[in-house]
Design an enzyme around this catalytic site. Structure first.
Site, mmCIF file in Angstrom:
data_model
loop_
_atom_site.group_PDB
_atom_site.id
_atom_site.type_symbol
_atom_site.label_atom_id
_atom_site.label_comp_id
_atom_site.label_asym_id
_atom_site.label_seq_id
_atom_site.Cartn_x
_atom_site.Cartn_y
_atom_site.Cartn_z
ATOM 1 N N LYS A 56 0.834 -1.200 0.000
ATOM 2 C CA LYS A 56 0.000 0.000 0.000
ATOM 3 C C LYS A 56 0.868 1.250 0.000
ATOM 4 O O LYS A 56 1.877 1.320 0.708
ATOM 5 C CB LYS A 56 -0.912 0.038 1.233
ATOM 6 N N GLY A 78 -8.134 6.125 -2.984
ATOM 7 C CA GLY A 78 -8.816 5.756 -4.217
ATOM 8 C C GLY A 78 -8.261 4.504 -4.868
ATOM 9 O O GLY A 78 -8.458 4.276 -6.058
ATOM 10 N N GLY A 79 -7.546 3.677 -4.084
ATOM 11 C CA GLY A 79 -7.032 2.431 -4.631
ATOM 12 C C GLY A 79 -5.709 2.545 -5.355
ATOM 13 O O GLY A 79 -5.148 1.538 -5.801
ATOM 14 N N LYS A 102 -0.314 -7.983 5.958
ATOM 15 C CA LYS A 102 -0.891 -9.279 5.653
ATOM 16 C C LYS A 102 -2.224 -9.061 4.943
ATOM 17 O O LYS A 102 -3.029 -8.215 5.355
ATOM 18 C CB LYS A 102 -1.123 -10.061 6.946
ATOM 19 N N ILE A 144 -5.831 -9.788 4.317
ATOM 20 C CA ILE A 144 -6.924 -10.453 5.035
ATOM 21 C C ILE A 144 -7.876 -11.061 4.010
ATOM 22 O O ILE A 144 -8.436 -10.352 3.172
ATOM 23 C CB ILE A 144 -7.680 -9.454 5.938
ATOM 24 N N HIS A 161 -15.163 -4.507 4.864
ATOM 25 C CA HIS A 161 -14.688 -3.154 5.175
ATOM 26 C C HIS A 161 -15.769 -2.486 6.014
ATOM 27 O O HIS A 161 -16.821 -2.099 5.510
ATOM 28 C CB HIS A 161 -14.453 -2.376 3.878
ATOM 29 N N LYS A 172 -15.890 2.744 -3.093
ATOM 30 C CA LYS A 172 -17.162 2.268 -2.551
ATOM 31 C C LYS A 172 -18.304 2.542 -3.524
ATOM 32 O O LYS A 172 -18.357 3.599 -4.160
ATOM 33 C CB LYS A 172 -17.438 2.963 -1.217
ATOM 34 N N GLU A 209 -7.245 2.347 8.478
ATOM 35 C CA GLU A 209 -6.855 3.742 8.334
ATOM 36 C C GLU A 209 -7.883 4.626 9.035
ATOM 37 O O GLU A 209 -8.948 4.164 9.439
ATOM 38 C CB GLU A 209 -6.742 4.142 6.855
ATOM 39 N N ARG A 246 -12.114 13.456 8.257
ATOM 40 C CA ARG A 246 -13.047 14.332 7.545
ATOM 41 C C ARG A 246 -14.435 13.713 7.574
ATOM 42 O O ARG A 246 -14.614 12.593 8.049
ATOM 43 C CB ARG A 246 -12.591 14.488 6.083
#
Length: 472
Positions: free
Chosen positions: A178, A184-185, A221, A223, A228, A257, A308, A312
């Site tokens: 990551k 945003g991926g 790791k 998952i 989510h 999402k 995370e 906001r």
């Protein structure tokens, strides 16, 4: 109640705080969230300033705000991300606070700090909190210190591929790479085998560097069969925090999402208590100010791990508002003005679902579909809420996020909320552009969704049914 104060019980408290309430708030955003903030400000008797790019000159938030200032051309970096232009707009209109909404500068520590230096209240987290929680590697380290469960992985940034390869062997495949400055991926890669690590590491670093100017990576790791699930929290300036239960955001495409609901169909009372307690612990450990979310991954055994924090307001905040019955934007403003909370936690009384309506073609790999809306009918009725900034004749610009509306349905049970959503989607009629309405109509018929049996991998096997293609 406590967060949503009654007129009588808190009369004296409200009188004291009203003297320091903001007189004018500049809304440093656009689209539906700008309209959402504007409406609450008006209800609170606070004057509003809209800022807009030239592409948004015909937007509703420009039309309905008390004042409006053009801050630049359509490109975001020259308008909605241009801090100097936004501060100048606040100064010339004498705004004493800025609400950043979500996206753009909402989690920019430098913007929060510059607001402070210019005597303008940033309605959100402090610069220090954004820095501590905005960087994912730092956030994970902080949460470990706070005693919040974290996904096994690197203690901080992974400096190079060689270190990544060694760490992946220690953690055990599969692993997730990551970007520390990600969103945003972008800069995320799932690695299932050691032989794939090199290529995926290099591509993630390149993508993160291009998107964020920061190629820093950390590793966790992976998952399997994850959900989510995020916990909505609120914290005041005096170190107290509370939670407002969970939202299940597991239906995602490319880490974006698509729909959310509360309560989660996967949740138990025991798990809700544990996750809520962990979220409050996290917020109070950093002395968090404002509203935000602590996001968790939950495995199939209902073990949860910190993922995370979003410092906001969230896109999906309306479903929480619907099930606990108060205005989260109002709460943001009150907390920024110095109003305390009691620390009482809130639990869902109803069930609420949100579908994000994007100007995208779901039959063409969700390709963006900007353009002019030639016909529009917005659904209504009991238990149906639509947050949007579009209208008949409005031209959707190609410069920004493609979300144009959110449908929120609320009912006594999940089954009733789904039935309302199916009916509302049938009524939502848009011509001139392609939208994701056909996708959501198909989703509301999917047996796994109806059973609440979905994870973040749900969309990997989802195929659009051509029979829905003619739905507008």
């Amino acid at each position: 109640t406590t967060l949503f104060r009654s007129n009588l019980k808190f009369k004296n408290l409200k009188f004291k705080i009203s003297k320091k309430m903001f007189k004018k708030i500049l809304i440093a955003n656009r689209g539906e969230i700008a309209m959402r903030i504007l409406r609450t400000c008006k209800e609170m008797g606070i004057k509003t300033v809209a800022v807009y790019s030239t592409a948004d000159k015909d937007s509703l938030h420009v039309r309905f705000a008390d004042e409006a200032v053009c801050i630049g051309p359509p490109v975001s970096k020259d308008s909605y991300l241009k801090i100097s232009n936004i501060i100048a707009a606040a100064e010339i209109t004498n705004a004493d606070a800025i609400h950043p909404g979500y996206g753009f500068l909402s989690e920019n520590a430098n913007f929060s700090r510059i607001c402070q230096k210019n005597g303008i209240k940033f309605i959100g987290a402090t610069p220090e909190q954004i820095e501590k929680m905005g960087d994912k590697a730092t956030a994970k380290s902080t949460m470990k210190e706070a005693g919040v469960p974290c996904v096994p992985g690197s203690d901080g940034l992974v400096p190079n591929y060689e270190t990544a390869a060694k760490l992946a062997e220690e953690i055990g495949y599969p692993v997730m790479i990551k970007a520390t400055a990600g969103g945003g991926g972008k800069g995320m890669r799932a690695v299932w085998k050691a032989e794939n690590l090199r290529d995926l590491w290099d591509s993630a670093v390149q993508e993160a560097t291009a998107a964020f100017g920061n190629g820093g990576m950390y590793m966790e790791k992976l998952i399997e069969e994850p959900r989510h699930i995020e916990i909505q929290i609120a914290g005041d300036q005096y170190g107290k925090a509370c939670h407002l239960s969970e939202r299940d955001c597991s239906v995602q495409r490319r880490n974006q999402k698509l729909t959310e609901e509360t309560p989660s169909p996967f949740m138990t009372e025991e798990l809700r208590e544990k996750m809520g307690e962990a979220a409050v612990k996290a917020a109070e450990y950093i002395g968090y100010e404002g509203v935000g979310t602590i996001e968790f991954l939950v495995d199939k055994h209902r073990n949860f791990y910190f993922m995370e924090m979003n410092t906001r307001i969230q896109v999906e905040h309306p479903i929480t508002e619907q099930v606990v019955d108060f205005d989260l934007i109002r709460e943001q403003i009150l907390l920024a003005a110095g109003q305390p909370i009691s620390g009482k936690n809130y639990y869902p009384k109803l069930h609420s679902i949100e579908c994000r309506i994007n100007a995208e073609d779901p039959f063409n790999d969700f390709r963006p579909s900007p353009g002019k809306i030639t016909e529009l009918n917005i659904p209504g009725g009991h238990g149906v809420r639509v947050d949007t900034h579009v209208y008949k004749g409005y031209t959707i610009p190609s410069n920004y996020d493609s979300m144009i509306a959110k449908i929120i349905t609320t009912a006594q049970t999940r089954e009733e909320a789904i039935a309302k959503m199916k009916r509302a989607l049938e009524e939502f009629y848009i011509e001139g552009i392609k939208t994701t309405i056909p996708f959501h109509r198909q989703l509301m018929e999917h047996p796994d969704y109806l059973a609440g049996n979905y994870t973040t991998k749900f969309m990997e096997d989802f195929v659009m049914d051509k029979s829905y293609e003619n739905i507008i």
